[in-house]
Design a protein around this motif. Structure first.
Motif, PDB file in Angstrom:
ATOM      1  N   GLN A   1       0.845  -1.191   0.000  1.00  0.00           N
ATOM      2  CA  GLN A   1       0.000   0.000   0.000  1.00  0.00           C
ATOM      3  C   GLN A   1       0.881   1.241   0.000  1.00  0.00           C
ATOM      4  O   GLN A   1       1.856   1.321   0.749  1.00  0.00           O
ATOM      5  CB  GLN A   1      -0.914   0.013   1.217  1.00  0.00           C
ATOM      6  CG  GLN A   1      -1.939   1.120   1.207  1.00  0.00           C
ATOM      7  CD  GLN A   1      -2.886   1.050   2.389  1.00  0.00           C
ATOM      8  OE1 GLN A   1      -2.678   0.284   3.318  1.00  0.00           O
ATOM      9  NE2 GLN A   1      -3.935   1.857   2.357  1.00  0.00           N
TER      10      GLN A   1
ATOM     11  N   VAL B   1       0.569   5.475   0.248  1.00  0.00           N
ATOM     12  CA  VAL B   1      -0.365   6.530   0.629  1.00  0.00           C
ATOM     13  C   VAL B   1       0.329   7.875   0.515  1.00  0.00           C
ATOM     14  O   VAL B   1       1.274   8.168   1.262  1.00  0.00           O
ATOM     15  CB  VAL B   1      -0.878   6.330   2.063  1.00  0.00           C
ATOM     16  CG1 VAL B   1      -1.850   7.449   2.426  1.00  0.00           C
ATOM     17  CG2 VAL B   1      -1.541   4.967   2.220  1.00  0.00           C
TER      18      VAL B   1
ATOM     19  N   TYR C   1       1.342  10.944  -8.348  1.00  0.00           N
ATOM     20  CA  TYR C   1       1.244   9.581  -7.845  1.00  0.00           C
ATOM     21  C   TYR C   1       2.635   9.056  -7.492  1.00  0.00           C
ATOM     22  O   TYR C   1       3.582   9.258  -8.244  1.00  0.00           O
ATOM     23  CB  TYR C   1       0.656   8.658  -8.911  1.00  0.00           C
ATOM     24  CG  TYR C   1      -0.730   9.031  -9.355  1.00  0.00           C
ATOM     25  CD1 TYR C   1      -0.922   9.947 -10.379  1.00  0.00           C
ATOM     26  CD2 TYR C   1      -1.844   8.457  -8.763  1.00  0.00           C
ATOM     27  CE1 TYR C   1      -2.204  10.294 -10.795  1.00  0.00           C
ATOM     28  CE2 TYR C   1      -3.135   8.788  -9.175  1.00  0.00           C
ATOM     29  CZ  TYR C   1      -3.287   9.713 -10.185  1.00  0.00           C
ATOM     30  OH  TYR C   1      -4.562  10.038 -10.593  1.00  0.00           O
TER      31      TYR C   1
ATOM     32  N   TRP D   1       0.885   1.444  -6.951  1.00  0.00           N
ATOM     33  CA  TRP D   1       0.576   2.862  -7.124  1.00  0.00           C
ATOM     34  C   TRP D   1      -0.220   3.374  -5.937  1.00  0.00           C
ATOM     35  O   TRP D   1      -1.054   2.659  -5.367  1.00  0.00           O
ATOM     36  CB  TRP D   1      -0.242   3.061  -8.395  1.00  0.00           C
ATOM     37  CG  TRP D   1       0.531   2.717  -9.627  1.00  0.00           C
ATOM     38  CD1 TRP D   1       0.690   1.478 -10.185  1.00  0.00           C
ATOM     39  CD2 TRP D   1       1.269   3.621 -10.441  1.00  0.00           C
ATOM     40  NE1 TRP D   1       1.488   1.554 -11.303  1.00  0.00           N
ATOM     41  CE2 TRP D   1       1.851   2.864 -11.482  1.00  0.00           C
ATOM     42  CE3 TRP D   1       1.495   4.998 -10.400  1.00  0.00           C
ATOM     43  CZ2 TRP D   1       2.650   3.449 -12.469  1.00  0.00           C
ATOM     44  CZ3 TRP D   1       2.283   5.570 -11.382  1.00  0.00           C
ATOM     45  CH2 TRP D   1       2.852   4.801 -12.402  1.00  0.00           C
TER      46      TRP D   1
ATOM     47  N   GLN E   1      -2.854   6.474  -4.417  1.00  0.00           N
ATOM     48  CA  GLN E   1      -4.148   6.963  -4.880  1.00  0.00           C
ATOM     49  C   GLN E   1      -4.051   8.335  -5.534  1.00  0.00           C
ATOM     50  O   GLN E   1      -5.007   8.766  -6.183  1.00  0.00           O
ATOM     51  CB  GLN E   1      -5.137   7.025  -3.694  1.00  0.00           C
ATOM     52  CG  GLN E   1      -5.024   8.257  -2.808  1.00  0.00           C
ATOM     53  CD  GLN E   1      -3.813   8.242  -1.896  1.00  0.00           C
ATOM     54  OE1 GLN E   1      -3.062   7.278  -1.828  1.00  0.00           O
ATOM     55  NE2 GLN E   1      -3.641   9.343  -1.160  1.00  0.00           N
TER      56      GLN E   1
END
Length: 120
Positions: free
Chosen positions: A3, A5, A94, A110, A112
């Motif tokens: 993940q 962020v 990104y 990637w 968000q």
């Protein structure tokens, strides 16, 4: 699960500065190569800056001398310091990651995205 962020986007006047961060979770950060991309509606995604696991970096010609990519392996965080911003830097930004040792240069993971808006 991997993940990414992002944070730190916003609005600024031309000539100003912004700093983006990308926190990474779910993998051994130090073996991954990281990058920042940006995209505006109707245009292809553009690579902005990249950094390898050894700290070597590269930049798009359009941002050289104005943007700096860096990372803190202890914090699993990627950064993009953006100075002397121009209206044409306006885009969704990104962060992306790929395994440096996979043999592939494709970015598989990637975030968000975070919006950067530069007004004239």
């Amino acid at each position: 699960q991997v993940q990414l962020v992002e944070s730190g986007g916003g609005s600024v006047q031309a000539g100003g500065s912004l700093s983006l961060s990308c926190a990474a979770f779910g993998y051994t950060y130090s073996r991954f190569c990281m990058a920042w991309f940006r995209q505006t509606p109707g245009k292809e995604r553009e690579g902005v800056a990249a950094i390898d696991s050894d700290g070597s970096s590269s930049y798009a010609d359009s941002v050289k001398g104005r943007f700096t990519i860096s990372q803190d392996n202890a914090k699993n965080t990627l950064y993009l310091q953006m100075n002397s911003l121009k209206p044409e830097d306006t885009a969704a930004y990104y962060c992306a990651a790929r395994d440096c040792y996979s043999g592939s240069y494709e970015y598989n993971y990637w975030g968000q995205g975070t919006q950067v808006t530069v007004s004239s």
